[in-house]
Design a protein around this motif. Structure first.
Motif, PDB file in Angstrom:
ATOM      1  N   THR A   1      -5.815  20.486 -37.448  1.00  0.00           N
ATOM      2  CA  THR A   1      -6.982  20.462 -38.195  1.00  0.00           C
ATOM      3  C   THR A   1      -7.489  18.540 -38.503  1.00  0.00           C
ATOM      4  O   THR A   1      -9.032  18.238 -38.092  1.00  0.00           O
ATOM      5  CB  THR A   1      -7.198  20.767 -39.925  1.00  0.00           C
ATOM      6  N   MET A   2      -6.404  18.088 -38.402  1.00  0.00           N
ATOM      7  CA  MET A   2      -6.910  16.205 -39.232  1.00  0.00           C
ATOM      8  C   MET A   2      -7.295  16.336 -37.562  1.00  0.00           C
ATOM      9  O   MET A   2      -7.795  14.568 -37.881  1.00  0.00           O
ATOM     10  CB  MET A   2      -5.219  16.010 -39.573  1.00  0.00           C
ATOM     11  N   LYS A   3      -7.115  15.841 -36.553  1.00  0.00           N
ATOM     12  CA  LYS A   3      -6.403  15.614 -35.428  1.00  0.00           C
ATOM     13  C   LYS A   3      -8.180  16.599 -34.813  1.00  0.00           C
ATOM     14  O   LYS A   3      -9.106  15.495 -34.146  1.00  0.00           O
ATOM     15  CB  LYS A   3      -6.286  16.214 -34.311  1.00  0.00           C
ATOM     16  N   ALA A   4      -9.033  17.607 -34.777  1.00  0.00           N
ATOM     17  CA  ALA A   4      -9.860  18.064 -34.676  1.00  0.00           C
ATOM     18  C   ALA A   4     -11.506  18.022 -35.364  1.00  0.00           C
ATOM     19  O   ALA A   4     -12.311  17.807 -35.242  1.00  0.00           O
ATOM     20  CB  ALA A   4      -9.553  19.321 -34.490  1.00  0.00           C
ATOM     21  N   GLY A   5     -10.484  17.998 -36.366  1.00  0.00           N
ATOM     22  CA  GLY A   5     -11.847  17.530 -37.938  1.00  0.00           C
ATOM     23  C   GLY A   5     -12.122  18.843 -37.705  1.00  0.00           C
ATOM     24  O   GLY A   5     -11.682  20.145 -37.505  1.00  0.00           O
ATOM     25  N   PHE A   6     -13.703  18.907 -38.701  1.00  0.00           N
ATOM     26  CA  PHE A   6     -14.031  20.097 -38.933  1.00  0.00           C
ATOM     27  C   PHE A   6     -15.770  19.848 -39.959  1.00  0.00           C
ATOM     28  O   PHE A   6     -16.151  18.503 -39.827  1.00  0.00           O
ATOM     29  CB  PHE A   6     -13.583  20.965 -40.545  1.00  0.00           C
TER      30      PHE A   6
END
Length: 407
Positions: free
Chosen positions: A104-109
Motif C-alpha cells: 500500500t505504501m508503494k502503490a498509494g491509494f
C-alpha cells in the motif's frame, strides 16, 4: 470339546457385554461431569454478560462467524477453527499485515471527496483545514474569480499528498453554482449525473478484455453537504438533494460556520435536522444496516448521535497559551478549530480520515457501485460490446487540475 467351545463363546459374549456397559457408564459419567462443569460455569458467565461480552464469548463468536463464512463460500466443505494456542509454533501469518502495508505504501491509494453547498459557506476553507494544505480549487487555481456561476458546474482538482511514506491521491470535487439561483429546480441533476458517470467509467474498465492491472478509481467516496446555520429546519432543496444523492453516494451533512450559533441553538438545530432526516427517510453515513459487528455498531452509534457535525474552518494559526493553534480570532477570543469544546471539526476529521476512510471506500465499492453495476447489467437488451466500446459523454464541464504537494 463342543461344550467347552460353547462355554468359551458364552464367556466372551458376557465380557463384550460388560465392556459395552462400562463404556456406556463412562460416557454417562463424562456427560454428567460436563453438565456439572457447565452448571458451575453458569454463574461467572452470567456475571460476565452483565459486565459485557467476555473475551471467550468474542472468540467463540468470531470462530462461528469464520465457520459460517467458510461454509457459505464452499458448501459441503468440512472446516475447523485453529486458534493460536493450538499451533505447534510460530507460523508467521501475522506478517501478511506488513506485506499489505508495504504494498500500500508503494502503490498509494485514492480518495475522492465532493463538497456541495451554496456559496459563502466555507467549503474551500474546510477542505484545506481537513488536509492542512491548499487542496481546494480556489486555493490552487491561478487568477481565480470568485463569482456566482449561472449553472451548476463540477470542477475536480487532484493532489498527491505524502505523509510518513504513505501516498494518497486526493481529488476534491467542487460544485459551484449549487443553490445560488432564484430557481434551483433540478440543480442536483448535474451532480447525480457526475456520480453515475464515474461508476460507468469504472464498469467499462472492468468489462474490458485486456483490463488494466489497477483500474483508476474516480468514483466519489464521500459527499460533504454543507447546511447553512439558520437555526431552523432543513430547506426543501436540502431534503431533495440528500434524498436523491443518499441512494448513490455516502453523504455526511455538516453545519457550516457553526460559530454563529450559541451552544443551545446549535443543539436544538441538530435535533431538528435529525428529526427531518428520519421523517423523510434520508440515509446519511454511517448507515445502521451496514454495521458489521457490535463493536462497530457502538462506535457508529456515537457518530450518528453527533450528526450533523457543527464545524468551523480556517487555515490561519494563532498563539494560545504559547502554542500555535488553528482558529478564528474575534473580539471575544479565539475559536479553536481542533478543540472539541469549541466545535466538532475534530470529530469530522476523525470520521473522514482517521477511522472511516477505508470504510467509505468499501461502502462505495460494495454497496453503491454494486447497485449501479447490477442495474446496468440487468437492463433489457443490454449489448456488452456497445457498453465497452462506446464513449460516455462528459457534458457537465468537469475540469481536472493535477498538482503535487508534500506533507
Amino acid at each position: 470339546m463342543e461344550e467347552r467351545g460353547e462355554k468359551e463363546s458364552v464367556l466372551m459374549g458376557e465380557e463384550q457385554i460388560d465392556e459395552t456397559k462400562n463404556q456406556e457408564h463412562q460416557k454417562k459419567t463424562s456427560n454428567s461431569e460436563k453438565e456439572h462443569c457447565v452448571e458451575d460455569q453458569k454463574e461467572p458467565e452470567e456475571t460476565g454478560k452483565e459486565k459485557g461480552m467476555g473475551i471467550e464469548e468474542k472468540e467463540s463468536d468470531r470462530e462461528a462467524a469464520v465457520k459460517m463464512e467458510l461454509c457459505q463460500s464452499v458448501p459441503g466443505l468440512q472446516t475447523s477453527f485453529i486458534r493460536g494456542t493450538d499451533l505447534f509454533g510460530y507460523v508467521g501469518i501475522e506478517a501478511v499485515l506488513d506485506q499489505m502495508r508495504r504494498k500500500t505504501m508503494k502503490a498509494g491509494f485514492e480518495f475522492n471527496i465532493m463538497v456541495v453547498g451554496q456559496s459563502g459557506l466555507g467549503k474551500s476553507t474546510l477542505v484545506n483545514t481537513l488536509f492542512k494544505s491548499k487542496v481546494s480549487r480556489k486555493s490552487c487555481t491561478p487568477n481565480y474569480e470568485d463569482k456566482i456561476s449561472k449553472t451548476v458546474k463540477l470542477h475536480a482538482v487532484s493532489h498527491v499528498i505524502e505523509e510518513k511514506g504513505v501516498k494518497m491521491k486526493l481529488t476534491v470535487i467542487d460544485t459551484p453554482g449549487f443553490g445560488d439561483q432564484i430557481n434551483n429546480e433540478n440543480c442536483w441533476e448535474p451532480i447525480v449525473k457526475y456520480v453515475n458517470e464515474q461508476y460507468e467509467k469504472y464498469l467499462r474498465e472492468e468489462l474490458n478484455i485486456n483490463r488494466k492491472r489497477r483500474i483508476p478509481d474516480s468514483r466519489v467516496h464521500c459527499c460533504i453537504y454543507f447546511l447553512p446555520a439558520t437555526g431552523h429546519r432543513l430547506r426543501p432543496i436540502d431534503l431533495e438533494f440528500m434524498k436523491r444523492l443518499g441512494k448513490i453516494v455516502s453523504i455526511v451533512p455538516v453545519i457550516a460556520k457553526a460559530d454563529t450559533l450559541t451552544v443551545e441553538e446549535r443543539q436544538e438545530f441538530k435535533e431538528r435536522i435529525r428529526q427531518d432526516l428520519a421523517s423523510n427517510g434520508i440515509r446519511v453515513y454511517p448507515q445502521r444496516e451496514y454495521d458489521e459487528d457490535p463493536e462497530e455498531r457502538i462506535l457508529n452509534d456515537r457518530i450518528r448521535e453527533s450528526i450533523p457535525f457543527a464545524v468551523v474552518g480556517t487555515d490561519k494559526e494563532h498563539q494560545v497559551n504559547g502554542n500555535k493553534v488553528l482558529g478564528r480570532k474575534t473580539k471575544w477570543g479565539i475559536i479553536e478549530v481542533e478543540n472539541v469544546a469549541h466545535c466538532e471539526f475534530a470529530n469530522l476529521r476523525d470520521l473522514l480520515i482517521r477511522s472511516h476512510l477505508q470504510d467509505l471506500k468499501d461502502v462505495t465499492h460494495n454497496i453503491h457501485y454494486e447497485t449501479y453495476r447490477v442495474r446496468r447489467l440487468n437492463e433489457s437488451n443490454m449489448n456488452f460490446s456497445e457498453l465497452v466500446l462506446s464513449n460516455w459523454p462528459l457534458k457537465n464541464g468537469t475540469d481536472i487540475c493535477e498538482t503535487e504537494s508534500q506533507l
